[in-house]
Design a protein around this motif. Structure first.
Motif, PDB file in Angstrom:
ATOM      1  N   VAL A  59      38.097  60.802  42.548  1.00  0.00           N
ATOM      2  CA  VAL A  59      39.610  61.017  42.608  1.00  0.00           C
ATOM      3  C   VAL A  59      40.459  59.775  42.340  1.00  0.00           C
ATOM      4  N   PHE A  60      39.941  58.488  42.516  1.00  0.00           N
ATOM      5  CA  PHE A  60      40.676  57.366  42.152  1.00  0.00           C
ATOM      6  C   PHE A  60      40.792  57.115  40.810  1.00  0.00           C
ATOM      7  N   SER A  61      40.006  57.608  40.043  1.00  0.00           N
ATOM      8  CA  SER A  61      40.242  57.493  38.664  1.00  0.00           C
ATOM      9  C   SER A  61      41.155  58.385  37.928  1.00  0.00           C
ATOM     10  N   ILE A  62      41.383  59.393  38.705  1.00  0.00           N
ATOM     11  CA  ILE A  62      42.414  60.542  38.214  1.00  0.00           C
ATOM     12  C   ILE A  62      43.763  59.816  38.711  1.00  0.00           C
ATOM     13  N   LEU A  63      43.992  59.256  40.101  1.00  0.00           N
ATOM     14  CA  LEU A  63      45.097  58.654  40.405  1.00  0.00           C
ATOM     15  C   LEU A  63      45.591  57.602  39.504  1.00  0.00           C
ATOM     16  N   ASP A  64      44.499  56.756  39.285  1.00  0.00           N
ATOM     17  CA  ASP A  64      44.811  55.458  38.463  1.00  0.00           C
ATOM     18  C   ASP A  64      45.275  55.836  37.052  1.00  0.00           C
ATOM     19  N   GLN A  65      46.183  56.382  36.661  1.00  0.00           N
ATOM     20  CA  GLN A  65      46.593  56.932  35.496  1.00  0.00           C
ATOM     21  C   GLN A  65      46.634  55.930  34.504  1.00  0.00           C
ATOM     22  N   ASP A  66      46.951  54.679  34.330  1.00  0.00           N
ATOM     23  CA  ASP A  66      46.977  53.662  33.522  1.00  0.00           C
ATOM     24  C   ASP A  66      45.558  53.084  33.216  1.00  0.00           C
ATOM     25  N   LYS A  67      44.540  53.747  34.007  1.00  0.00           N
ATOM     26  CA  LYS A  67      43.087  53.032  34.069  1.00  0.00           C
ATOM     27  C   LYS A  67      43.071  51.527  34.105  1.00  0.00           C
ATOM     28  N   SER A  68      43.917  51.120  34.761  1.00  0.00           N
ATOM     29  CA  SER A  68      43.918  49.419  35.218  1.00  0.00           C
ATOM     30  C   SER A  68      42.793  49.135  36.358  1.00  0.00           C
ATOM     31  N   GLY A  69      42.398  50.056  36.813  1.00  0.00           N
ATOM     32  CA  GLY A  69      41.334  49.677  37.809  1.00  0.00           C
ATOM     33  C   GLY A  69      41.902  49.561  39.344  1.00  0.00           C
ATOM     34  N   PHE A  70      43.281  49.867  39.205  1.00  0.00           N
ATOM     35  CA  PHE A  70      44.030  49.665  40.402  1.00  0.00           C
ATOM     36  C   PHE A  70      45.199  50.825  40.498  1.00  0.00           C
ATOM     37  N   ILE A  71      45.675  51.400  41.620  1.00  0.00           N
ATOM     38  CA  ILE A  71      46.793  52.054  41.796  1.00  0.00           C
ATOM     39  C   ILE A  71      47.968  51.507  42.087  1.00  0.00           C
ATOM     40  N   GLU A  72      49.021  51.135  41.289  1.00  0.00           N
ATOM     41  CA  GLU A  72      50.159  50.402  41.505  1.00  0.00           C
ATOM     42  C   GLU A  72      51.142  51.331  42.238  1.00  0.00           C
ATOM     43  N   GLU A  73      52.183  50.756  42.515  1.00  0.00           N
ATOM     44  CA  GLU A  73      53.393  51.256  43.174  1.00  0.00           C
ATOM     45  C   GLU A  73      53.865  52.610  42.485  1.00  0.00           C
ATOM     46  N   ASP A  74      54.194  52.532  41.094  1.00  0.00           N
ATOM     47  CA  ASP A  74      54.857  53.579  40.340  1.00  0.00           C
ATOM     48  C   ASP A  74      53.675  54.765  40.468  1.00  0.00           C
ATOM     49  N   GLU A  75      52.454  54.364  40.292  1.00  0.00           N
ATOM     50  CA  GLU A  75      51.365  55.553  40.403  1.00  0.00           C
ATOM     51  C   GLU A  75      51.320  56.101  41.762  1.00  0.00           C
ATOM     52  N   LEU A  76      51.749  55.458  43.041  1.00  0.00           N
ATOM     53  CA  LEU A  76      51.612  55.922  44.341  1.00  0.00           C
ATOM     54  C   LEU A  76      53.123  56.597  44.298  1.00  0.00           C
ATOM     55  N   GLN A  77      54.145  56.169  43.849  1.00  0.00           N
ATOM     56  CA  GLN A  77      55.280  57.353  44.030  1.00  0.00           C
ATOM     57  C   GLN A  77      54.973  58.466  43.421  1.00  0.00           C
ATOM     58  N   ASN A  78      54.246  58.776  42.266  1.00  0.00           N
ATOM     59  CA  ASN A  78      53.661  59.969  41.676  1.00  0.00           C
ATOM     60  C   ASN A  78      52.665  60.575  42.404  1.00  0.00           C
ATOM     61  N   PHE A  79      52.034  60.251  43.455  1.00  0.00           N
ATOM     62  CA  PHE A  79      50.792  60.446  43.935  1.00  0.00           C
ATOM     63  C   PHE A  79      50.538  61.926  44.094  1.00  0.00           C
ATOM     64  N   LEU A  80      51.547  62.597  44.802  1.00  0.00           N
ATOM     65  CA  LEU A  80      51.368  64.042  45.165  1.00  0.00           C
ATOM     66  C   LEU A  80      51.359  65.132  43.737  1.00  0.00           C
ATOM     67  N   GLN A  81      51.875  64.395  42.771  1.00  0.00           N
ATOM     68  CA  GLN A  81      51.999  65.042  41.435  1.00  0.00           C
ATOM     69  C   GLN A  81      50.575  65.229  40.583  1.00  0.00           C
ATOM     70  N   ASN A  82      49.485  64.322  41.211  1.00  0.00           N
ATOM     71  CA  ASN A  82      48.393  64.337  40.668  1.00  0.00           C
ATOM     72  C   ASN A  82      47.630  65.543  41.056  1.00  0.00           C
ATOM     73  N   PHE A  83      47.957  66.287  42.505  1.00  0.00           N
ATOM     74  CA  PHE A  83      47.544  67.215  43.040  1.00  0.00           C
ATOM     75  C   PHE A  83      48.166  68.706  42.534  1.00  0.00           C
ATOM     76  N   ALA A  84      49.363  68.453  42.241  1.00  0.00           N
ATOM     77  CA  ALA A  84      50.165  69.774  41.537  1.00  0.00           C
ATOM     78  C   ALA A  84      51.243  69.102  40.942  1.00  0.00           C
ATOM     79  N   PRO A  85      51.552  69.435  39.651  1.00  0.00           N
ATOM     80  CA  PRO A  85      52.608  69.010  38.868  1.00  0.00           C
ATOM     81  C   PRO A  85      53.735  69.254  39.444  1.00  0.00           C
ATOM     82  N   ASP A  86      54.182  70.190  39.984  1.00  0.00           N
ATOM     83  CA  ASP A  86      55.473  70.440  40.758  1.00  0.00           C
ATOM     84  C   ASP A  86      55.669  70.147  41.962  1.00  0.00           C
TER      85      ASP A  86
END
Length: 109
Positions: free
Chosen positions: A47-74
């Protein structure tokens, strides 16, 4: 790999329904409802690897802001306040991002 390979669509729907309104996101409630709290460390890493969109090894603030969209695009974006609270809760070493170990700790808290 998608979230539904790890989490049930019904659990995802229930978790997203619980935080539709702006300001209503609570990571502990979300992790519980989506079923992450009961997953194995390996499943949580996936799940972490899906959330880590830029594959940096971390979830940064911009990825957290879009967190819910990883579960459903809308799904909605998190508000700035929700994002800050989420980041602060997960960032145990104070580096401004959430690593996989920090994420695993969050899902079990």
């Amino acid at each position: 790999m998608s979230m539904t390979d790890i989490l049930s669509p019904e659990d995802i729907e229930a978790a997203l329904s619980s935080c539709k309104a702006a300001g209503s996101f609570d990571y502990k409630t979300f992790f519980s409802k989506v079923g992450l709290s009961g997953k194995t460390p390996d499943q949580i890493k996936k799940v972490f690897s899906i959330l880590d969109q830029d594959k940096s090894g971390f979830i940064e603030e911009d990825e957290l802001q879009n967190f819910l969209q990883n579960f459903a695009p809308d799904a909605r974006a998190l508000t700035p306040d929700e994002t800050k609270i989420f980041l602060t809760a997960g960032d145990s070493d104070g580096d401004g991002k959430i690593g996989v170990d920090e994420f695993q700790s969050m899902t079990k808290s």
